[in-house]
Design an enzyme around this catalytic site. Structure first.
Site, PDB file in Angstrom:
ATOM      1  N   THR A  13      76.384  -4.522  19.681  1.00  0.00           N
ATOM      2  CA  THR A  13      76.645  -5.727  20.479  1.00  0.00           C
ATOM      3  C   THR A  13      77.708  -5.409  21.526  1.00  0.00           C
ATOM      4  O   THR A  13      78.487  -4.463  21.380  1.00  0.00           O
ATOM      5  CB  THR A  13      77.109  -6.898  19.595  1.00  0.00           C
ATOM      6  OG1 THR A  13      78.422  -6.625  19.081  1.00  0.00           O
ATOM      7  CG2 THR A  13      76.137  -7.132  18.450  1.00  0.00           C
ATOM      8  N   SER A  17      78.898  -2.896  28.752  1.00  0.00           N
ATOM      9  CA  SER A  17      80.000  -2.223  29.448  1.00  0.00           C
ATOM     10  C   SER A  17      80.988  -1.687  28.420  1.00  0.00           C
ATOM     11  O   SER A  17      80.881  -1.946  27.221  1.00  0.00           O
ATOM     12  CB  SER A  17      80.719  -3.178  30.413  1.00  0.00           C
ATOM     13  OG  SER A  17      81.373  -4.223  29.700  1.00  0.00           O
ATOM     14  N   GLY A  18      81.950  -0.916  28.917  1.00  0.00           N
ATOM     15  CA  GLY A  18      83.067  -0.483  28.101  1.00  0.00           C
ATOM     16  C   GLY A  18      82.689   0.329  26.881  1.00  0.00           C
ATOM     17  O   GLY A  18      81.811   1.198  26.905  1.00  0.00           O
ATOM     18  N   ILE A  19      83.374   0.055  25.772  1.00  0.00           N
ATOM     19  CA  ILE A  19      83.179   0.799  24.534  1.00  0.00           C
ATOM     20  C   ILE A  19      81.737   0.681  24.053  1.00  0.00           C
ATOM     21  O   ILE A  19      81.149   1.659  23.582  1.00  0.00           O
ATOM     22  CB  ILE A  19      84.162   0.304  23.454  1.00  0.00           C
ATOM     23  CG1 ILE A  19      85.599   0.664  23.842  1.00  0.00           C
ATOM     24  CG2 ILE A  19      83.818   0.902  22.095  1.00  0.00           C
ATOM     25  CD1 ILE A  19      86.655   0.031  22.954  1.00  0.00           C
ATOM     26  N   TYR A 156      93.392 -13.633  21.087  1.00  0.00           N
ATOM     27  CA  TYR A 156      92.839 -12.292  20.892  1.00  0.00           C
ATOM     28  C   TYR A 156      93.433 -11.655  19.639  1.00  0.00           C
ATOM     29  O   TYR A 156      92.712 -11.115  18.795  1.00  0.00           O
ATOM     30  CB  TYR A 156      93.144 -11.447  22.129  1.00  0.00           C
ATOM     31  CG  TYR A 156      92.582 -10.055  22.109  1.00  0.00           C
ATOM     32  CD1 TYR A 156      91.262  -9.810  22.460  1.00  0.00           C
ATOM     33  CD2 TYR A 156      93.380  -8.968  21.759  1.00  0.00           C
ATOM     34  CE1 TYR A 156      90.749  -8.517  22.454  1.00  0.00           C
ATOM     35  CE2 TYR A 156      92.877  -7.680  21.748  1.00  0.00           C
ATOM     36  CZ  TYR A 156      91.562  -7.460  22.101  1.00  0.00           C
ATOM     37  OH  TYR A 156      91.056  -6.179  22.085  1.00  0.00           O
TER      38      TYR A 156
END
Length: 350
Positions: A13, A17-19, A156
């Site tokens: 999931t 983008s990113g990791i 967060y």
């Protein structure tokens, strides 16, 4: 036993983008079949093309992890198409900056819905599949703030603490299924578009906090955990160091982190308030990198300063703790214990 990745079926999931994108590509390079999920269908198709060019099968399933029905359909699509799921990577996440009382309620709530309940929805969907087939690896991508909090990112941080706790609870419940594993990855600051996408209500620009590590390092750790599951793993020495300092000197660590965020996570330049990608995806920044490492003044010197400061604080804290402990008279209840139990108590066994 190591999980063979060639021909394994892996769901990722937050893969746009990113990791997540780096992880999907790395699994594809190892010969795994990848099922790609995120809100941005167009970006997912780009990732799928990269994976297919590496010789892997790739299935795109646009998914908003805040919606449990969509996550359940993602799981069903993977099973219907490939017959099983070997690895599920909960990775979709969003970030926010702002004082707790100044963050709009809708923004705060949706950070929790994405980061925490998105993982809950993934676990609810895939664990029954794992139990039926008798094996599987669930990998939750959390953060170093699962151990150490920081200011201006309360939603967060709360979600990441909860993710780590969720992993601990699930491992206990799965003790009757030794071939089903739950792993938690805790990266330090990673060079991804996360901070470009973040909601921001501080009035100041946000940036990656040094030291900054490449997304490929985190992706490689996730792939390694799929092969050889581990309970919890830090990515980046700065996170590991801060967790150790926090264990012996939590008050000092809080002051250190507050100062680091103020000086190194927020810019001095003004920025307008923005919901970022919290409520709806952004078309920009679909790559792996957020270019934070190029912008950083010197990541190595930042890591060195952090490490030296951390060692100093930890040393002072440990020395002070031992001095106080040695001077403190032994409590009466402990003097009454049998000699064997008193010895174990000193070693931390009871």
């Amino acid at each position: 036993m190591p999980q063979k990745l060639r021909d394994a079926v892996v769901v990722v999931t937050g893969a746009s983008s990113g990791i997540g994108r780096a992880t999907a590509r790395m699994f594809a390079d190892r010969g795994a079949t990848v099922v790609l999920a995120a809100r941005r269908a167009e970006a997912l198709e780009e990732v799928a093309t990269e994976c297919r060019n590496a010789g892997a099968n790739a299935l795109v399933v646009p998914t908003d992890v805040r919606d449990e029905d969509q996550v359940r359909r993602l799981c069903q699509a993977a099973v219907e198409q490939f017959g099983r799921i070997d690895v599920w990577v909960n990775n979709a996440g969003v970030a926010m900056f702002g004082r707790f009382e100044e963050i709009p309620r809708e923004i705060f709530d949706n950070v929790i819905k994405t980061n925490l309940f998105g993982y809950v929805h993934g676990a609810r969907a895939v664990l029954p599949v794992f139990r039926e087939q008798g094996h599987g690896v669930l990998i939750n991508n959390a953060s170093m703030v699962s151990y150490v909090g920081q200011p201006y990112t309360s939603g967060y941080v709360a979600s990441k603490h909860a993710i780590r706790g969720l992993g601990e609870s699930l491992r206990m419940e799965l003790m009757d299924a030794p071939d089903i594993h739950v792993c938690t990855v805790m990266p330090a600051t990673i060079d991804t578009p996360l901070f470009h996408h973040a909601a921001n209500y501080t009035g100041r620009g946000a940036k990656g906090m040094e030291p900054i590590y490449p997304a490929e390092l985190c992706a490689a750790t996730i792939v390694q955990m799929a092969e050889r599951p581990m309970r919890e793993v830090f990515v980046g020495n700065s996170g590991r160091m801060l967790a150790r300092i926090h264990a012996v000197a939590p008050g000092l660590t809080e002051r250190l982190m507050a100062r680091m965020v103020e000086r190194n996570h927020l810019r001095d330049t003004p920025a307008p308030h923005s919901p970022g990608n919290i409520l709806a995806p952004m078309a920009e920044w679909t790559g792996v990198s957020g270019n934070w490492r190029n912008e950083a003044s010197d990541g190595r010197s930042g890591a060195l300063r952090l490490g030296l400061l951390g060692l100093g604080l930890a040393g002072v804290a440990c020395l002070g703790w031992h001095l106080v402990r040695e001077r403190r008279p032994e409590p009466r209840w402990r003097r009454a214990l049998p000699r064997q139990l008193r010895s174990r108590r000193r070693r931390g066994w009871v």
